[in-house]
Write a protein that holds these residues in place. Structure first.
Motif, PDB file in Angstrom:
ATOM      1  N   LEU A   1       0.833  -1.201   0.000  1.00  0.00           N
ATOM      2  CA  LEU A   1       0.000   0.000   0.000  1.00  0.00           C
ATOM      3  C   LEU A   1       0.867   1.250   0.000  1.00  0.00           C
ATOM      4  O   LEU A   1       0.557   2.231  -0.676  1.00  0.00           O
ATOM      5  CB  LEU A   1      -0.917  -0.019   1.227  1.00  0.00           C
ATOM      6  CG  LEU A   1      -2.212   0.763   1.162  1.00  0.00           C
ATOM      7  CD1 LEU A   1      -3.037   0.409  -0.065  1.00  0.00           C
ATOM      8  CD2 LEU A   1      -3.036   0.522   2.417  1.00  0.00           C
ATOM      9  N   GLN A   2       1.975   1.200   0.710  1.00  0.00           N
ATOM     10  CA  GLN A   2       2.912   2.320   0.721  1.00  0.00           C
ATOM     11  C   GLN A   2       3.468   2.572  -0.672  1.00  0.00           C
ATOM     12  O   GLN A   2       3.530   3.714  -1.130  1.00  0.00           O
ATOM     13  CB  GLN A   2       4.073   2.022   1.685  1.00  0.00           C
ATOM     14  CG  GLN A   2       4.080   2.889   2.882  1.00  0.00           C
ATOM     15  CD  GLN A   2       5.235   2.526   3.808  1.00  0.00           C
ATOM     16  OE1 GLN A   2       5.786   1.433   3.776  1.00  0.00           O
ATOM     17  NE2 GLN A   2       5.581   3.476   4.632  1.00  0.00           N
TER      18      GLN A   2
ATOM     19  N   ALA B   1      -0.539  14.153  -0.285  1.00  0.00           N
ATOM     20  CA  ALA B   1      -1.360  13.719   0.850  1.00  0.00           C
ATOM     21  C   ALA B   1      -2.854  13.669   0.512  1.00  0.00           C
ATOM     22  O   ALA B   1      -3.546  12.702   0.847  1.00  0.00           O
ATOM     23  CB  ALA B   1      -1.113  14.621   2.049  1.00  0.00           C
ATOM     24  N   TYR B   2      -3.371  14.691  -0.146  1.00  0.00           N
ATOM     25  CA  TYR B   2      -4.795  14.726  -0.472  1.00  0.00           C
ATOM     26  C   TYR B   2      -5.193  13.535  -1.346  1.00  0.00           C
ATOM     27  O   TYR B   2      -6.199  12.875  -1.087  1.00  0.00           O
ATOM     28  CB  TYR B   2      -5.157  16.041  -1.171  1.00  0.00           C
ATOM     29  CG  TYR B   2      -6.594  16.072  -1.633  1.00  0.00           C
ATOM     30  CD1 TYR B   2      -7.619  16.324  -0.727  1.00  0.00           C
ATOM     31  CD2 TYR B   2      -6.925  15.827  -2.969  1.00  0.00           C
ATOM     32  CE1 TYR B   2      -8.946  16.336  -1.146  1.00  0.00           C
ATOM     33  CE2 TYR B   2      -8.246  15.836  -3.385  1.00  0.00           C
ATOM     34  CZ  TYR B   2      -9.255  16.090  -2.473  1.00  0.00           C
ATOM     35  OH  TYR B   2     -10.558  16.094  -2.879  1.00  0.00           O
ATOM     36  N   GLU B   3      -4.411  13.262  -2.382  1.00  0.00           N
ATOM     37  CA  GLU B   3      -4.710  12.142  -3.283  1.00  0.00           C
ATOM     38  C   GLU B   3      -4.643  10.814  -2.529  1.00  0.00           C
ATOM     39  O   GLU B   3      -5.448   9.913  -2.760  1.00  0.00           O
ATOM     40  CB  GLU B   3      -3.725  12.118  -4.452  1.00  0.00           C
ATOM     41  CG  GLU B   3      -3.906  13.245  -5.445  1.00  0.00           C
ATOM     42  CD  GLU B   3      -2.795  13.263  -6.492  1.00  0.00           C
ATOM     43  OE1 GLU B   3      -1.745  12.632  -6.284  1.00  0.00           O
ATOM     44  OE2 GLU B   3      -2.993  13.933  -7.521  1.00  0.00           O
TER      45      GLU B   3
ATOM     46  N   ASN C   1      -7.759   8.306  -2.080  1.00  0.00           N
ATOM     47  CA  ASN C   1      -7.644   6.938  -2.577  1.00  0.00           C
ATOM     48  C   ASN C   1      -7.914   5.921  -1.464  1.00  0.00           C
ATOM     49  O   ASN C   1      -8.638   4.940  -1.670  1.00  0.00           O
ATOM     50  CB  ASN C   1      -6.262   6.711  -3.195  1.00  0.00           C
ATOM     51  CG  ASN C   1      -6.162   5.366  -3.866  1.00  0.00           C
ATOM     52  OD1 ASN C   1      -5.766   4.388  -3.251  1.00  0.00           O
ATOM     53  ND2 ASN C   1      -6.513   5.331  -5.150  1.00  0.00           N
ATOM     54  N   LEU C   2      -7.352   6.139  -0.282  1.00  0.00           N
ATOM     55  CA  LEU C   2      -7.581   5.223   0.845  1.00  0.00           C
ATOM     56  C   LEU C   2      -9.048   5.216   1.260  1.00  0.00           C
ATOM     57  O   LEU C   2      -9.608   4.164   1.576  1.00  0.00           O
ATOM     58  CB  LEU C   2      -6.693   5.610   2.033  1.00  0.00           C
ATOM     59  CG  LEU C   2      -5.205   5.331   1.858  1.00  0.00           C
ATOM     60  CD1 LEU C   2      -4.399   5.960   2.986  1.00  0.00           C
ATOM     61  CD2 LEU C   2      -4.929   3.837   1.758  1.00  0.00           C
TER      62      LEU C   2
ATOM     63  N   GLN D   1     -15.949  -1.191   2.624  1.00  0.00           N
ATOM     64  CA  GLN D   1     -15.813  -2.179   3.693  1.00  0.00           C
ATOM     65  C   GLN D   1     -16.468  -1.692   4.978  1.00  0.00           C
ATOM     66  O   GLN D   1     -17.135  -2.455   5.666  1.00  0.00           O
ATOM     67  CB  GLN D   1     -14.341  -2.494   3.943  1.00  0.00           C
ATOM     68  CG  GLN D   1     -13.674  -3.240   2.824  1.00  0.00           C
ATOM     69  CD  GLN D   1     -12.178  -3.422   3.069  1.00  0.00           C
ATOM     70  OE1 GLN D   1     -11.615  -2.881   4.002  1.00  0.00           O
ATOM     71  NE2 GLN D   1     -11.542  -4.194   2.209  1.00  0.00           N
ATOM     72  N   ALA D   2     -16.284  -0.416   5.306  1.00  0.00           N
ATOM     73  CA  ALA D   2     -16.873   0.146   6.517  1.00  0.00           C
ATOM     74  C   ALA D   2     -18.390   0.144   6.414  1.00  0.00           C
ATOM     75  O   ALA D   2     -19.090  -0.145   7.386  1.00  0.00           O
ATOM     76  CB  ALA D   2     -16.347   1.557   6.761  1.00  0.00           C
ATOM     77  N   ARG D   3     -18.915   0.456   5.242  1.00  0.00           N
ATOM     78  CA  ARG D   3     -20.369   0.462   5.042  1.00  0.00           C
ATOM     79  C   ARG D   3     -20.936  -0.926   5.249  1.00  0.00           C
ATOM     80  O   ARG D   3     -21.962  -1.110   5.890  1.00  0.00           O
ATOM     81  CB  ARG D   3     -20.683   0.980   3.627  1.00  0.00           C
ATOM     82  CG  ARG D   3     -22.121   0.819   3.195  1.00  0.00           C
ATOM     83  CD  ARG D   3     -23.027   1.788   3.964  1.00  0.00           C
ATOM     84  NE  ARG D   3     -24.392   1.677   3.537  1.00  0.00           N
ATOM     85  CZ  ARG D   3     -25.337   1.030   4.220  1.00  0.00           C
ATOM     86  NH1 ARG D   3     -25.062   0.441   5.351  1.00  0.00           N
ATOM     87  NH2 ARG D   3     -26.579   0.994   3.778  1.00  0.00           N
ATOM     88  N   GLN D   4     -20.282  -1.937   4.696  1.00  0.00           N
ATOM     89  CA  GLN D   4     -20.746  -3.316   4.851  1.00  0.00           C
ATOM     90  C   GLN D   4     -20.678  -3.754   6.305  1.00  0.00           C
ATOM     91  O   GLN D   4     -21.606  -4.388   6.809  1.00  0.00           O
ATOM     92  CB  GLN D   4     -19.922  -4.266   3.971  1.00  0.00           C
ATOM     93  CG  GLN D   4     -20.370  -5.704   4.027  1.00  0.00           C
ATOM     94  CD  GLN D   4     -21.785  -5.921   3.531  1.00  0.00           C
ATOM     95  OE1 GLN D   4     -22.253  -5.228   2.642  1.00  0.00           O
ATOM     96  NE2 GLN D   4     -22.487  -6.869   4.114  1.00  0.00           N
TER      97      GLN D   4
END
Length: 106
Positions: free
Chosen positions: A5-6, A14-16, A20-21, A28-31
Motif C-alpha cells: 500500500l505504501q 497527501a490529499y490524493e 484513494n484510501l 468495507q466500513a459500510r458493509q
C-alpha cells in the motif's frame, strides 16, 4: 500501512493518498456497519438467558457502530436494549420508563 500500500501511494500527494484510501476502505466500513446494525436490531434475549451477558453483547454492537461513525444517542441505545428483552421483563421495562431519572447505557 503495508509495504504494498505504501508503494502504491508513494508518488501521491497527501490529499490524493487520503482520497484513494477512503475510496478503498469506505465500502468495507459500510458493509461492516450494515452487518453490526442488523445484528443489533435483530438481537433478542431468549427467556431464561442471563441479562448481563445479553446487555454486554448489545453494548459491544453499539460501541462498534460508534467506532464506525454511526453513534446511537443514549436514549435510543437504551430503547433498543429494552426492546430486545423477553416479555417476562415487561414490568421491569414499564417501571424503568416511568422512573424519569437520567440513565446511562451502563
Amino acid at each position: 500501512m503495508t509495504p504494498e500500500l505504501q508503494k502504491q501511494h508513494e508518488d501521491m500527494v497527501a490529499y490524493e493518498m487520503i482520497k484513494n484510501l477512503k475510496d478503498i476502505y469506505e465500502g468495507q466500513a459500510r458493509q461492516e456497519r450494515y452487518e453490526i446494525s442488523k445484528a443489533l436490531f435483530q438481537c433478542k434475549m431468549s427467556e431464561g438467558a442471563q441479562v448481563g451477558a445479553h446487555v454486554i453483547k448489545m453494548m459491544g454492537y453499539i460501541q462498534t457502530l460508534e467506532k464506525l461513525g454511526f453513534a446511537l444517542n443514549n436514549e435510543l441505545a437504551i430503547d433498543v436494549i429494552l426492546q430486545s428483552l423477553p416479555d417476562s421483563f415487561n414490568q421491569f421495562v414499564l417501571n424503568f420508563n416511568m422512573n424519569e431519572i437520567n440513565k446511562t447505557l451502563s
